[in-house]
Design a protein around this motif. Sequence first.
Motif, PDB file in Angstrom:
ATOM      1  N   ARG A 114       0.809  -1.222   0.000  1.00 13.52           N
ATOM      2  CA  ARG A 114       0.000   0.000   0.000  1.00 13.52           C
ATOM      3  C   ARG A 114       0.838   1.266   0.000  1.00 13.52           C
ATOM      4  O   ARG A 114       0.397   2.313  -0.409  1.00 13.52           O
ATOM      5  N   GLY A 115       2.047   1.184   0.527  1.00 17.09           N
ATOM      6  CA  GLY A 115       2.860   2.382   0.673  1.00 17.09           C
ATOM      7  C   GLY A 115       3.154   3.079  -0.627  1.00 17.09           C
ATOM      8  O   GLY A 115       3.398   4.276  -0.653  1.00 17.09           O
ATOM      9  N   GLY A 116       3.210   2.342  -1.752  1.00 15.09           N
ATOM     10  CA  GLY A 116       3.574   2.965  -3.008  1.00 15.09           C
ATOM     11  C   GLY A 116       2.405   3.469  -3.803  1.00 15.09           C
ATOM     12  O   GLY A 116       2.590   3.954  -4.903  1.00 15.09           O
ATOM     13  N   GLY A 177       8.940   6.507 -12.592  1.00 15.83           N
ATOM     14  CA  GLY A 177       7.692   7.218 -12.300  1.00 15.83           C
ATOM     15  C   GLY A 177       6.597   6.334 -11.747  1.00 15.83           C
ATOM     16  O   GLY A 177       5.523   6.830 -11.407  1.00 15.83           O
ATOM     17  N   ALA A 178       6.860   5.036 -11.609  1.00 16.03           N
ATOM     18  CA  ALA A 178       5.823   4.124 -11.115  1.00 16.03           C
ATOM     19  C   ALA A 178       5.658   4.200  -9.607  1.00 16.03           C
ATOM     20  O   ALA A 178       4.608   3.846  -9.061  1.00 16.03           O
ATOM     21  N   GLY A 179       6.694   4.632  -8.906  1.00 19.39           N
ATOM     22  CA  GLY A 179       6.629   4.686  -7.444  1.00 19.39           C
ATOM     23  C   GLY A 179       6.915   3.350  -6.788  1.00 19.39           C
ATOM     24  O   GLY A 179       6.934   3.247  -5.562  1.00 19.39           O
ATOM     25  N   LYS A 180       7.134   2.318  -7.625  1.00 14.70           N
ATOM     26  CA  LYS A 180       7.388   0.974  -7.105  1.00 14.70           C
ATOM     27  C   LYS A 180       8.518   0.328  -7.897  1.00 14.70           C
ATOM     28  O   LYS A 180       8.700   0.621  -9.084  1.00 14.70           O
ATOM     29  N   GLU A 191       6.762  -6.534  -5.530  1.00 14.78           N
ATOM     30  CA  GLU A 191       6.845  -5.087  -5.721  1.00 14.78           C
ATOM     31  C   GLU A 191       6.962  -4.410  -4.363  1.00 14.78           C
ATOM     32  O   GLU A 191       6.263  -4.777  -3.430  1.00 14.78           O
ATOM     33  N   ARG A 192       7.816  -3.411  -4.311  1.00 12.83           N
ATOM     34  CA  ARG A 192       7.946  -2.654  -3.070  1.00 12.83           C
ATOM     35  C   ARG A 192       8.079  -1.175  -3.398  1.00 12.83           C
ATOM     36  O   ARG A 192       8.366  -0.795  -4.536  1.00 12.83           O
ATOM     37  N   THR A 193       7.863  -0.330  -2.381  1.00  9.85           N
ATOM     38  CA  THR A 193       7.958   1.112  -2.570  1.00  9.85           C
ATOM     39  C   THR A 193       9.361   1.506  -3.010  1.00  9.85           C
ATOM     40  O   THR A 193      10.359   1.024  -2.475  1.00  9.85           O
ATOM     41  N   CYS A 197      12.331   7.650  -4.416  1.00  8.90           N
ATOM     42  CA  CYS A 197      11.290   8.689  -4.379  1.00  8.90           C
ATOM     43  C   CYS A 197      10.230   8.429  -3.328  1.00  8.90           C
ATOM     44  O   CYS A 197       9.266   9.187  -3.222  1.00  8.90           O
ATOM     45  N   GLN A 198      10.395   7.334  -2.534  1.00  7.74           N
ATOM     46  CA  GLN A 198       9.430   6.980  -1.495  1.00  7.74           C
ATOM     47  C   GLN A 198       8.021   6.796  -2.027  1.00  7.74           C
ATOM     48  O   GLN A 198       7.036   7.143  -1.377  1.00  7.74           O
ATOM     49  N   GLY A 199       7.935   6.270  -3.252  1.00  8.33           N
ATOM     50  CA  GLY A 199       6.633   5.963  -3.821  1.00  8.33           C
ATOM     51  C   GLY A 199       5.976   7.103  -4.557  1.00  8.33           C
ATOM     52  O   GLY A 199       4.860   6.948  -5.068  1.00  8.33           O
ATOM     53  N   ARG A 200       6.628   8.264  -4.647  1.00  5.82           N
ATOM     54  CA  ARG A 200       5.986   9.417  -5.285  1.00  5.82           C
ATOM     55  C   ARG A 200       6.123   9.410  -6.806  1.00  5.82           C
ATOM     56  O   ARG A 200       5.386  10.082  -7.494  1.00  5.82           O
TER      57      ARG A 200
END
Length: 384
Positions: A114-116, A177-180, A191-193, A197-200
């Motif tokens: 969920r974090g990403g 740019g996917a955040g993951k 898949e992880r954050t 970019c910390q998921g941004r």
Amino acid sequence: MAKRDYYEVLGVGKTADEKELKSAFRKLAMQLHPDRNPGDTTAEAKFKEANEAYEVLKDPQKRAAYDRFGHAAFENGGGGRGPFGGAGADAGFGASMADIFDDIFGEFMGGGRRGGQRSGGRERGADLRYNLEISLEEAFAGKTVEIDVPTSITCVKCDGSGAKPGSKPTQCRTCGGAGKVRASQGFFTIERTCPTCQGRGETIADPCDACGGTGRTTQERKLSVNIPAGIEDGTRIRLAGEGEAGLRGGPAGDLYIFLSLKPHEFFQRDGADLYCRVPISMTTAALGGGFDVPTIDGGKTKVRVPEGTQTGKQFRLKGKGMPVLRSRDTGDMYITVVVETPQNLTRRQRELLEEFEKSASGDTHPESAGFFAKVRDFFDNLGG
């Protein structure tokens, strides 16, 4: 090699419900996960077998077909892909894992999937809480209160982007740019954050000097809060969008006003009703009389006390309570009298009371006379 019965694989009976199936699969997955059994091909095979069984039994249609035809229900010309679309070891793997993925593998992913899940680096701002204490009179009449709330607002200089004016955020090179990002865990991919970019999905090379790249600054705002008449202690008022500003132009959170009422000098509140305890003299209680009591609207009203009033006697003043929220109804006020015993008597007062006591009879004190008559009968019965 013949396939084992799916119920046997999961260790459940044929009447197992969805909760039991999920619990059994979770237990096996935790035991057989490849990251916990590196290099163990047997554990990996059992893990796939458990996944295949769960994929079929968790789906009502697939389960019904399996219960009727067994494994043949899914053997339709190759690779275990039958009429229900892929019950083989690898088929539908992501689907069977999705509903419990976060529970089982959160520890391997540093917080789960969920974090990403952010959109363009814009994160919703946090909700804020403000504790507001008001008087009972203010709750009765209602009012508009101005409060000062220290909070984060969208940075004016960069308009919330976080980038220095004249520049803009760029796409993260690590995740595109996917955040993951994806990482291999045994035989499948997780898949992880994105750690960059910390998921941004974006990075800021030249951050705004006013907000340090966050897109928001701290400021104290003055807000007007409408307190409706009849509001109760513990009520929560929500001001949508008045919370903390979101990161990099994200939506603002909400502000929650938690109301509490100050203790009142005279009244206790129970819903829309008010209660007041009034001490009266022994002579007023015996001879009758009256007294004035304040009302919550700032006025006063007369209470008449009949002759022979006892402690605990309650008088109801209709319509003198609190207004009912969002209604035209009004509660009542209840006056409870407490007869006060005289103290610090003079010699003359004592003599008068002693004289009265000698002349008193059961008619003047019927309750106490009746009680002690019962006490005498009780002891007489014990002695007999």
